[in-house]
Design a protein around this motif. Structure first.
Motif, PDB file in Angstrom:
ATOM      1  N   LEU A   1      42.677  45.851  54.851  1.00 32.05           N
ATOM      2  CA  LEU A   1      41.667  45.411  55.818  1.00 32.05           C
ATOM      3  C   LEU A   1      40.987  46.602  56.483  1.00 32.05           C
ATOM      4  CD1 LEU A   1      43.621  42.455  57.470  1.00 32.05           C
ATOM      5  CD2 LEU A   1      41.584  42.268  56.035  1.00 32.05           C
ATOM      6  N   ALA A   2      41.776  47.608  56.812  1.00 30.89           N
ATOM      7  CA  ALA A   2      41.222  48.791  57.474  1.00 30.89           C
ATOM      8  C   ALA A   2      40.293  49.574  56.565  1.00 30.89           C
ATOM      9  CB  ALA A   2      42.363  49.685  57.960  1.00 30.89           C
ATOM     10  N   ALA A   3      40.497  49.458  55.251  1.00 34.90           N
ATOM     11  CA  ALA A   3      39.694  50.232  54.298  1.00 34.90           C
ATOM     12  C   ALA A   3      38.363  49.577  53.962  1.00 34.90           C
ATOM     13  CB  ALA A   3      40.500  50.449  53.020  1.00 34.90           C
ATOM     14  N   MET A   4      38.174  48.321  54.396  1.00 36.94           N
ATOM     15  CA  MET A   4      36.944  47.602  54.043  1.00 36.94           C
ATOM     16  C   MET A   4      36.066  47.416  55.270  1.00 36.94           C
ATOM     17  SD  MET A   4      38.177  44.653  51.344  1.00 36.94           S
ATOM     18  CE  MET A   4      39.598  44.119  52.302  1.00 36.94           C
ATOM     19  N   PRO A   5      34.832  47.903  55.256  1.00 35.90           N
ATOM     20  CA  PRO A   5      33.925  47.709  56.395  1.00 35.90           C
ATOM     21  C   PRO A   5      33.684  46.232  56.698  1.00 35.90           C
ATOM     22  CG  PRO A   5      33.061  49.360  54.875  1.00 35.90           C
ATOM     23  CD  PRO A   5      34.219  48.718  54.193  1.00 35.90           C
ATOM     24  N   GLU A   6      33.570  45.420  55.648  1.00 34.23           N
ATOM     25  CA  GLU A   6      33.356  43.982  55.806  1.00 34.23           C
ATOM     26  C   GLU A   6      34.358  43.265  54.904  1.00 34.23           C
ATOM     27  OE1 GLU A   6      29.304  42.970  55.066  1.00 34.23           O
ATOM     28  OE2 GLU A   6      28.506  44.390  56.534  1.00 34.23           O
ATOM     29  N   PRO A   7      35.561  42.994  55.412  1.00 34.40           N
ATOM     30  CA  PRO A   7      36.618  42.422  54.571  1.00 34.40           C
ATOM     31  C   PRO A   7      36.205  41.108  53.901  1.00 34.40           C
ATOM     32  CG  PRO A   7      37.537  43.231  56.619  1.00 34.40           C
ATOM     33  CD  PRO A   7      36.045  43.289  56.769  1.00 34.40           C
ATOM     34  N   LEU A   8      36.395  41.082  52.585  1.00 41.26           N
ATOM     35  CA  LEU A   8      36.111  39.907  51.775  1.00 41.26           C
ATOM     36  C   LEU A   8      37.120  39.888  50.634  1.00 41.26           C
ATOM     37  CD1 LEU A   8      34.130  37.524  50.962  1.00 41.26           C
ATOM     38  CD2 LEU A   8      32.954  39.219  49.555  1.00 41.26           C
ATOM     39  N   PHE A   9      37.761  38.753  50.424  1.00 44.44           N
ATOM     40  CA  PHE A   9      38.777  38.636  49.388  1.00 44.44           C
ATOM     41  C   PHE A   9      38.448  37.465  48.470  1.00 44.44           C
ATOM     42  CE2 PHE A   9      40.833  40.815  52.845  1.00 44.44           C
ATOM     43  CZ  PHE A   9      41.699  41.711  52.233  1.00 44.44           C
ATOM     44  N   ALA A  10      38.681  37.646  47.181  1.00 42.85           N
ATOM     45  CA  ALA A  10      38.611  36.563  46.208  1.00 42.85           C
ATOM     46  C   ALA A  10      40.032  36.099  45.935  1.00 42.85           C
ATOM     47  CB  ALA A  10      37.953  37.028  44.914  1.00 42.85           C
ATOM     48  N   ILE A  11      40.248  34.804  46.057  1.00 39.29           N
ATOM     49  CA  ILE A  11      41.574  34.218  45.897  1.00 39.29           C
ATOM     50  C   ILE A  11      41.583  33.305  44.682  1.00 39.29           C
ATOM     51  CG2 ILE A  11      43.407  32.884  47.000  1.00 39.29           C
ATOM     52  CD1 ILE A  11      42.690  35.324  48.638  1.00 39.29           C
ATOM     53  N   HIS A  12      42.469  33.588  43.734  1.00 44.72           N
ATOM     54  CA  HIS A  12      42.668  32.725  42.566  1.00 44.72           C
ATOM     55  C   HIS A  12      44.013  32.016  42.757  1.00 44.72           C
ATOM     56  CE1 HIS A  12      39.445  34.588  39.996  1.00 44.72           C
ATOM     57  NE2 HIS A  12      39.604  35.533  40.893  1.00 44.72           N
ATOM     58  N   PRO A  13      44.024  30.872  43.441  1.00 45.53           N
ATOM     59  CA  PRO A  13      45.303  30.275  43.865  1.00 45.53           C
ATOM     60  C   PRO A  13      46.231  29.886  42.728  1.00 45.53           C
ATOM     61  CG  PRO A  13      43.485  28.760  44.236  1.00 45.53           C
ATOM     62  CD  PRO A  13      42.875  30.075  43.890  1.00 45.53           C
ATOM     63  N   ASP A  14      45.688  29.588  41.558  1.00 42.30           N
ATOM     64  CA  ASP A  14      46.538  29.193  40.434  1.00 42.30           C
ATOM     65  C   ASP A  14      47.020  30.382  39.614  1.00 42.30           C
ATOM     66  OD1 ASP A  14      46.204  26.522  41.096  1.00 42.30           O
ATOM     67  OD2 ASP A  14      44.379  26.341  39.895  1.00 42.30           O
ATOM     68  N   ARG A  15      46.595  31.586  39.972  1.00 36.63           N
ATOM     69  CA  ARG A  15      46.935  32.761  39.175  1.00 36.63           C
ATOM     70  C   ARG A  15      48.322  33.300  39.499  1.00 36.63           C
ATOM     71  NH1 ARG A  15      43.899  38.593  39.393  1.00 36.63           N
ATOM     72  NH2 ARG A  15      44.423  38.291  41.589  1.00 36.63           N
ATOM     73  N   SER A  16      48.671  33.353  40.783  1.00 34.26           N
ATOM     74  CA  SER A  16      49.941  33.986  41.145  1.00 34.26           C
ATOM     75  C   SER A  16      50.400  33.558  42.522  1.00 34.26           C
ATOM     76  CB  SER A  16      49.799  35.515  41.118  1.00 34.26           C
ATOM     77  OG  SER A  16      48.974  35.944  42.193  1.00 34.26           O
ATOM     78  N   ALA A  17      51.700  33.761  42.779  1.00 34.26           N
ATOM     79  CA  ALA A  17      52.244  33.505  44.108  1.00 34.26           C
ATOM     80  C   ALA A  17      51.635  34.458  45.126  1.00 34.26           C
ATOM     81  CB  ALA A  17      53.762  33.658  44.075  1.00 34.26           C
ATOM     82  N   ALA A  18      51.290  35.669  44.683  1.00 35.82           N
ATOM     83  CA  ALA A  18      50.680  36.641  45.590  1.00 35.82           C
ATOM     84  C   ALA A  18      49.325  36.149  46.092  1.00 35.82           C
ATOM     85  CB  ALA A  18      50.536  37.991  44.892  1.00 35.82           C
ATOM     86  N   ASP A  19      48.545  35.525  45.207  1.00 34.10           N
ATOM     87  CA  ASP A  19      47.262  34.955  45.635  1.00 34.10           C
ATOM     88  C   ASP A  19      47.475  33.893  46.711  1.00 34.10           C
ATOM     89  OD1 ASP A  19      44.584  35.632  44.011  1.00 34.10           O
ATOM     90  OD2 ASP A  19      46.268  35.901  42.657  1.00 34.10           O
ATOM     91  N   MET A  20      48.437  33.026  46.493  1.00 32.66           N
ATOM     92  CA  MET A  20      48.699  31.954  47.450  1.00 32.66           C
ATOM     93  C   MET A  20      49.182  32.524  48.779  1.00 32.66           C
ATOM     94  SD  MET A  20      50.478  29.179  44.882  1.00 32.66           S
ATOM     95  CE  MET A  20      50.617  27.921  46.160  1.00 32.66           C
ATOM     96  N   ALA A  21      50.035  33.555  48.715  1.00 24.89           N
ATOM     97  CA  ALA A  21      50.516  34.183  49.943  1.00 24.89           C
ATOM     98  C   ALA A  21      49.369  34.864  50.691  1.00 24.89           C
ATOM     99  CB  ALA A  21      51.608  35.201  49.612  1.00 24.89           C
ATOM    100  N   LEU A  22      48.465  35.515  49.948  1.00 19.12           N
ATOM    101  CA  LEU A  22      47.315  36.159  50.575  1.00 19.12           C
ATOM    102  C   LEU A  22      46.416  35.122  51.234  1.00 19.12           C
ATOM    103  CD1 LEU A  22      45.554  38.618  51.170  1.00 19.12           C
ATOM    104  CD2 LEU A  22      44.534  38.344  48.898  1.00 19.12           C
TER     105      LEU A  22
END
Length: 235
Positions: A55-76
């Motif tokens: 978050l600190a490294a991005m001037p305008e935080p934006l995330f793409a989430i692929h919920p069916d791809r991994s548990a990490a995506d769902m946790a994010l």
């Protein structure tokens, strides 16, 4: 397509200007090419510290989430929701076997070419697909093409197609308002499939925002099936 394959094909056929790995996160530099090439993704398990660093490294935080791809995506997804990041632009992927979509296109109704003609660039610009997004197309490394659609002897539509790993992905499909509901979208889709067949691709895919009901109806009528979903989280 599996969720991982969908993400891989999207990355290859619509690439960011730059990528930086920060722990388990991939940060992207979009170069003005839109949120798809600017969004960060998670590639594995992460800690609160990992997320704070991203978050600190991005001037305008934006995330793409692929919920069916991994548990990490769902946790994010859950972690960002707790932080007040709003769900933004749900996207649906469609796919179909190339032979099921290929077919005859009326003479000069749609033809592939590269690099994009100025007519195609102007048509894209009318629909908000400006030079920065055309630069995204130019960054692709595999087979690629622009397609110009014509209706009534006038430029009517355009699209971009690229191939990765035997899968073609259609991007930037644009039809001028006065030419809509006259079959131009179908012509462009078939021309894309015909070109993809010539490149040895077995599947034609695309992504579209969930809210774009007209485009989704076109793809469903053509016989394309839903192949995955993802969404963004925006601060």
């Amino acid at each position: 397509m599996s969720p991982a394959t969908l993400a891989e094909v999207m990355e290859a056929t619509w690439p960011a200007a730059g990528r930086t790995r920060l722990g388990p996160f991939t940060l992207r530099q979009g170069g003005g090419g839109g949120q798809r090439v600017s969004a960060a993704t998670v590639e594995g398990a992460f800690t609160e510290g990992d997320l704070e660093a991203a978050l600190a490294a991005m001037p305008e935080p934006l995330f793409a989430i692929h919920p069916d791809r991994s548990a990490a995506d769902m946790a994010l997804d859950a972690a960002l929701a707790v932080r007040g990041f709003r769900l933004h632009d749900p996207v649906v992927a469609y796919a179909a076997p190339v032979p099921a979509l290929a077919g005859e296109v009326p003479f000069l109704a749609a033809f592939p070419h590269w690099p994009p003609l100025e007519t195609v660039r102007a048509l894209w610009a009318e629909g908000g697909i400006g030079p920065a997004r055309v630069e995204v197309m130019a960054r692709t490394g595999g087979p690629r093409t622009a397609i110009l659609g014509r209706g009534g002897d006038r430029p009517a539509g355009a699209a971009f197609v690229a191939v990765h790993g035997g899968i073609a992905m259609l991007h930037a499909l644009e039809v001028r308002p006065g030419q809509r509901r006259q079959g131009m979208g179908g012509h462009l889709l078939r021309a894309a499939a015909n070109w993809a067949a010539g490149q040895g691709a077995e599947i034609l895919s695309l992504v579209v925002t969930e809210r774009n009901a007209a485009a989704r109806a076109l793809y469903a009528r053509a016989g394309m099936a839903e192949a995955g979903r993802y969404h963004y989280r925006k601060g």
